[in-house]
Design a protein around this motif. Structure first.
Motif, PDB file in Angstrom:
ATOM      1  N   ASN A  80       0.828  -1.206   0.000  1.00 19.37           N
ATOM      2  CA  ASN A  80       0.000   0.000   0.000  1.00 19.37           C
ATOM      3  C   ASN A  80       0.861   1.253   0.000  1.00 19.37           C
ATOM      4  OD1 ASN A  80      -1.706   2.139   0.630  1.00 19.37           O
ATOM      5  ND2 ASN A  80      -2.766   1.085   2.269  1.00 19.37           N
ATOM      6  N   LEU A  81       1.906   1.287   0.829  1.00 20.12           N
ATOM      7  CA  LEU A  81       2.751   2.475   0.996  1.00 20.12           C
ATOM      8  C   LEU A  81       4.150   2.030   1.366  1.00 20.12           C
ATOM      9  CD1 LEU A  81       2.757   5.679   1.380  1.00 20.12           C
ATOM     10  CD2 LEU A  81       2.513   5.163   3.812  1.00 20.12           C
ATOM     11  N   GLU A  82       5.151   2.736   0.843  1.00 18.53           N
ATOM     12  CA  GLU A  82       6.529   2.422   1.218  1.00 18.53           C
ATOM     13  C   GLU A  82       7.381   3.680   1.147  1.00 18.53           C
ATOM     14  OE1 GLU A  82       8.573  -0.166  -1.517  1.00 18.53           O
ATOM     15  OE2 GLU A  82       7.671   0.813  -3.254  1.00 18.53           O
ATOM     16  N   GLY A  83       8.357   3.739   2.057  1.00 22.34           N
ATOM     17  CA  GLY A  83       9.279   4.860   2.032  1.00 22.34           C
ATOM     18  C   GLY A  83      10.283   4.801   3.161  1.00 22.34           C
ATOM     19  N   PRO A  84      11.323   5.648   3.068  1.00 18.14           N
ATOM     20  CA  PRO A  84      12.406   5.637   4.054  1.00 18.14           C
ATOM     21  C   PRO A  84      12.082   6.414   5.328  1.00 18.14           C
ATOM     22  CG  PRO A  84      12.908   7.179   2.294  1.00 18.14           C
ATOM     23  CD  PRO A  84      11.615   6.519   1.927  1.00 18.14           C
ATOM     24  N   ARG A 119       9.485  10.176   8.620  1.00 13.92           N
ATOM     25  CA  ARG A 119       9.503   9.976   7.167  1.00 13.92           C
ATOM     26  C   ARG A 119      10.443  10.994   6.533  1.00 13.92           C
ATOM     27  NH1 ARG A 119       3.100   8.755   5.821  1.00 13.92           N
ATOM     28  NH2 ARG A 119       3.112   6.697   6.801  1.00 13.92           N
ATOM     29  N   GLU A 120      11.289  10.473   5.631  1.00 10.02           N
ATOM     30  CA  GLU A 120      12.306  11.334   5.002  1.00 10.02           C
ATOM     31  C   GLU A 120      12.649  10.751   3.643  1.00 10.02           C
ATOM     32  OE1 GLU A 120      14.907  14.625   4.942  1.00 10.02           O
ATOM     33  OE2 GLU A 120      13.687  14.074   6.677  1.00 10.02           O
ATOM     34  N   GLY A 121      12.312  11.480   2.598  1.00 13.38           N
ATOM     35  CA  GLY A 121      12.632  10.994   1.265  1.00 13.38           C
ATOM     36  C   GLY A 121      11.386  10.648   0.479  1.00 13.38           C
ATOM     37  N   ASP A 167       7.529  13.417  -1.697  1.00 17.63           N
ATOM     38  CA  ASP A 167       8.649  13.426  -0.764  1.00 17.63           C
ATOM     39  C   ASP A 167       8.251  13.961   0.604  1.00 17.63           C
ATOM     40  OD1 ASP A 167      10.592  12.467  -2.616  1.00 17.63           O
ATOM     41  OD2 ASP A 167      10.533  14.419  -3.586  1.00 17.63           O
ATOM     42  N   PHE A 168       9.016  13.490   1.592  1.00 14.72           N
ATOM     43  CA  PHE A 168       8.880  13.957   2.961  1.00 14.72           C
ATOM     44  C   PHE A 168      10.211  14.552   3.403  1.00 14.72           C
ATOM     45  CE2 PHE A 168       5.277  11.242   2.781  1.00 14.72           C
ATOM     46  CZ  PHE A 168       4.403  11.668   3.783  1.00 14.72           C
ATOM     47  N   LYS A 169      10.118  15.545   4.253  1.00 16.67           N
ATOM     48  CA  LYS A 169      11.313  16.133   4.866  1.00 16.67           C
ATOM     49  C   LYS A 169      10.998  16.327   6.341  1.00 16.67           C
ATOM     50  CE  LYS A 169      14.569  19.947   4.493  1.00 16.67           C
ATOM     51  NZ  LYS A 169      14.905  21.194   3.785  1.00 16.67           N
ATOM     52  N   ASN A 170      11.788  15.681   7.178  1.00 15.58           N
ATOM     53  CA  ASN A 170      11.619  15.780   8.625  1.00 15.58           C
ATOM     54  C   ASN A 170      10.187  15.429   9.054  1.00 15.58           C
ATOM     55  OD1 ASN A 170      12.751  16.172  11.156  1.00 15.58           O
ATOM     56  ND2 ASN A 170      12.136  18.318  11.225  1.00 15.58           N
TER      57      ASN A 170
END
Length: 143
Positions: free
Chosen positions: A65-69, A75-77, A93-96
């Motif tokens: 469903n969802l993936e990320g670093p 969440r970052e990236g 993208d996410f930052k901080n």
């Protein structure tokens, strides 16, 4: 010759003690009612230390469903979201821990549904909304 042997042996022992192999580990932190994984946290483990490096969420049919670093617990990236069919639904993208930059949502047929920018987690600037044929159906300015 004996001196060379001790030097080589010492370097080998030092090198093998200095390197800890990092392995990847996953932990299911929540399950759906049907007992399939819902949320999985991924870690890099070196010796006794582990670092949370990414997250994966799954639909109840088992499809991603969802993936990320994750960096420092946030969440970052670049993150991607998917429909239960497995087709790409969104990316951004996410930052901080907050949404930042361009975000795009796709119709299940692959055409763009929504595109716009985020600043510190909030919609910003011009957002464009499209129908499944790719025609603009709305434009909104988030200022």
């Amino acid at each position: 010759m004996r001196k060379l042997f001790y030097i080589v042996f010492s370097v080998f022992i030092f090198a093998s003690c200095a390197t800890d192999e990092t392995r990847h580990s996953e932990k299911v932190v929540r399950r759906h009612d049907n007992n399939s994984p819902w949320i999985v946290f991924c870690y890099d483990v070196t010796g006794k230390d582990s670092v949370w490096v990414s997250e994966k969420w799954f639909h109840d049919n088992g499809v991603l469903n969802l993936e990320g670093p994750i960096v420092n617990g946030k969440r970052e990236g670049h993150f991607k979201g998917y429909y239960p069919s497995g087709k790409l639904m969104s990316e951004g993208d996410f930052k901080n821990g907050l949404r930042e930059g361009r975000g795009v949502v796709y119709h299940e047929n692959g055409s763009v549904s929504i595109e716009g920018d985020y600043r510190e987690g909030d919609p910003a600037g011009i957002w464009t909304f499209y129908n499944e044929e790719g025609e603009i159906i709305d434009v909104h300015d988030f200022q």
